[in-house]
Design a protein around this motif. Structure first.
Motif, mmCIF file in Angstrom:
data_model
loop_
_atom_site.group_PDB
_atom_site.id
_atom_site.type_symbol
_atom_site.label_atom_id
_atom_site.label_comp_id
_atom_site.label_asym_id
_atom_site.label_seq_id
_atom_site.Cartn_x
_atom_site.Cartn_y
_atom_site.Cartn_z
ATOM 1 N N LYS A 29 0.845 -1.200 0.000
ATOM 2 C CA LYS A 29 0.000 0.000 0.000
ATOM 3 C C LYS A 29 0.887 1.259 0.000
ATOM 4 N N TYR A 69 -12.041 -2.895 -2.367
ATOM 5 C CA TYR A 69 -12.499 -3.117 -0.989
ATOM 6 C C TYR A 69 -14.026 -3.209 -0.883
ATOM 7 N N LEU A 72 -16.047 -4.333 2.135
ATOM 8 C CA LEU A 72 -15.996 -3.556 3.389
ATOM 9 C C LEU A 72 -16.826 -2.279 3.324
ATOM 10 N N PHE A 77 -14.794 2.673 8.408
ATOM 11 C CA PHE A 77 -13.491 3.152 7.917
ATOM 12 C C PHE A 77 -13.363 3.057 6.393
ATOM 13 N N LEU A 81 -10.287 4.426 4.123
ATOM 14 C CA LEU A 81 -9.440 3.358 3.582
ATOM 15 C C LEU A 81 -9.259 3.535 2.069
ATOM 16 N N ARG A 105 -0.614 -14.874 3.849
ATOM 17 C CA ARG A 105 -1.255 -14.172 4.974
ATOM 18 C C ARG A 105 -0.439 -14.341 6.250
ATOM 19 N N THR A 111 -4.269 -8.443 10.743
ATOM 20 C CA THR A 111 -4.712 -7.153 10.213
ATOM 21 C C THR A 111 -4.249 -5.983 11.083
ATOM 22 N N ARG A 122 3.724 -7.105 8.937
ATOM 23 C CA ARG A 122 3.061 -6.049 9.714
ATOM 24 C C ARG A 122 3.624 -5.973 11.131
ATOM 25 N N VAL A 129 -3.640 -0.103 12.546
ATOM 26 C CA VAL A 129 -4.404 -0.859 11.546
ATOM 27 C C VAL A 129 -4.642 -0.067 10.255
ATOM 28 N N GLY A 130 -4.778 1.254 10.380
ATOM 29 C CA GLY A 130 -5.035 2.090 9.196
ATOM 30 C C GLY A 130 -3.795 2.307 8.340
ATOM 31 N N ASN A 132 -1.203 -0.369 7.695
ATOM 32 C CA ASN A 132 -0.590 -1.691 7.898
ATOM 33 C C ASN A 132 0.167 -2.208 6.668
ATOM 34 N N HIS A 135 -1.361 -5.589 1.587
ATOM 35 C CA HIS A 135 -2.604 -6.333 1.398
ATOM 36 C C HIS A 135 -2.285 -7.713 0.839
HETATM 37 P P1 ADP Z 1 -6.835 -7.563 5.829
HETATM 38 O O1 ADP Z 1 -6.177 -6.435 5.065
HETATM 39 O O2 ADP Z 1 -5.907 -8.122 6.887
HETATM 40 O O3 ADP Z 1 -7.419 -8.623 4.926
HETATM 41 P P2 ADP Z 1 -9.557 -6.536 6.281
HETATM 42 O O4 ADP Z 1 -9.965 -7.101 4.966
HETATM 43 O O5 ADP Z 1 -10.406 -6.808 7.477
HETATM 44 O O6 ADP Z 1 -8.051 -6.953 6.675
HETATM 45 O O7 ADP Z 1 -9.456 -4.968 6.158
HETATM 46 C C1 ADP Z 1 -8.894 -4.371 5.020
HETATM 47 C C2 ADP Z 1 -8.052 -3.189 5.428
HETATM 48 O O8 ADP Z 1 -8.897 -2.213 6.036
HETATM 49 C C3 ADP Z 1 -6.996 -3.492 6.502
HETATM 50 O O9 ADP Z 1 -5.806 -4.037 5.958
HETATM 51 C C4 ADP Z 1 -6.785 -2.120 7.084
HETATM 52 O O10 ADP Z 1 -5.914 -1.349 6.265
HETATM 53 C C5 ADP Z 1 -8.165 -1.503 7.011
HETATM 54 N N1 ADP Z 1 -8.859 -1.632 8.294
HETATM 55 C C6 ADP Z 1 -9.360 -2.757 8.834
HETATM 56 N N2 ADP Z 1 -9.924 -2.495 10.040
HETATM 57 C C7 ADP Z 1 -9.770 -1.161 10.248
HETATM 58 C C8 ADP Z 1 -10.117 -0.267 11.293
HETATM 59 N N3 ADP Z 1 -10.758 -0.699 12.377
HETATM 60 N N4 ADP Z 1 -9.802 1.033 11.156
HETATM 61 C C9 ADP Z 1 -9.152 1.474 10.068
HETATM 62 N N5 ADP Z 1 -8.779 0.693 9.037
HETATM 63 C C10 ADP Z 1 -9.082 -0.608 9.127
#
Ligand code: ADP
Length: 169
Positions: A29, A69, A72, A77, A81, A105, A111, A122, A129-130, A132, A135
């Motif tokens: 990212k 995304y 989500l 968020f 994001l 993974r 995450t 990570r 988390v915001g 990280n 992906h």
């Molecule tokens: P992953 O990337 O580990 O597959 P998710 O699909 O749950 O995780 O989430 C996608 C992305 O959204 C995360 O990698 C992170 O950048 C962001 N994210 C997830 N949860 C939060 C949160 N609570 N606040 C802000 N960003 C978040």
């Protein structure tokens, strides 16, 4: 029947092997790119024994980030994001190898970097988390969809690596 040269059979075997191999979508990212972590992250997948089959640096549009995304979209968020993913260069990649979706993974870590083990990407390089930094597809269906979203079929390069026989035996 006409004799088929051994080399043809070998080529077919290699192609069959490549066709069975699992692929995953991995993206560094904008935070990972800006922090100079490209070589560090690519090197972890490479040294593990996975094969790079596609790579490009792109700045995704916000609409594109929303597609990536889409699962989500109900989350609070989501907007931030998508703004973030489209805020700068992203290094999009496809990696291939046995178990690469699940093990990728593991290399990436949880995450939330506060929960990622040290030794994971990570865990070693991110704090919140915001931001990280990376992906990775979370299953075979998302891997297929994400590869198709980010890459044209012709951008995926099929080749035999000389190291394969040392990695897989
Ligand atoms: P992953 O990337 O580990 O597959 P998710 O699909 O749950 O995780 O989430 C996608 C992305 O959204 C995360 O990698 C992170 O950048 C962001 N994210 C997830 N949860 C939060 C949160 N609570 N606040 C802000 N960003 C978040």
């Amino acid at each position: 029947a006409a004799a088929v040269p051994a080399a043809v059979y070998m080529l077919q075997d290699q192609e069959a092997h490549a066709a069975e191999m699992e692929r995953t979508f991995i993206a560094i990212k904008p935070d990972g790119v800006q922090r100079g972590l490209i070589s560090e992250i690519v090197s972890r997948f490479e040294r593990k024994g996975y094969k790079l089959v596609a790579i490009k640096l792109i700045v995704p549009s916000k609409e594109f980030a929303q597609k990536h995304y889409h699962d989500l979209k109900e989350r609070p968020f989501f907007n931030g994001l998508c703004d973030f993913l489209s805020s700068g260069p992203v290094l999009a990649m496809v990696w291939e190898g046995e178990g690469v979706i699940k093990y990728g993974r593991k290399l990436i870590g949880a995450t939330d970097p506060q929960k990622s083990e040290p030794g994971t990407i990570r865990g070693d390089f991110a704090v919140v988390v915001g931001r990280n930094i990376i992906h990775g597809s979370d299953g075979p269906e998302t891997a297929k969809d994400e590869i198709a979203l980010w890459f044209e079929p012709k951008e995926l390069v099929s080749y035999t690596s000389n190291a394969e026989k040392w990695i897989y035996g």
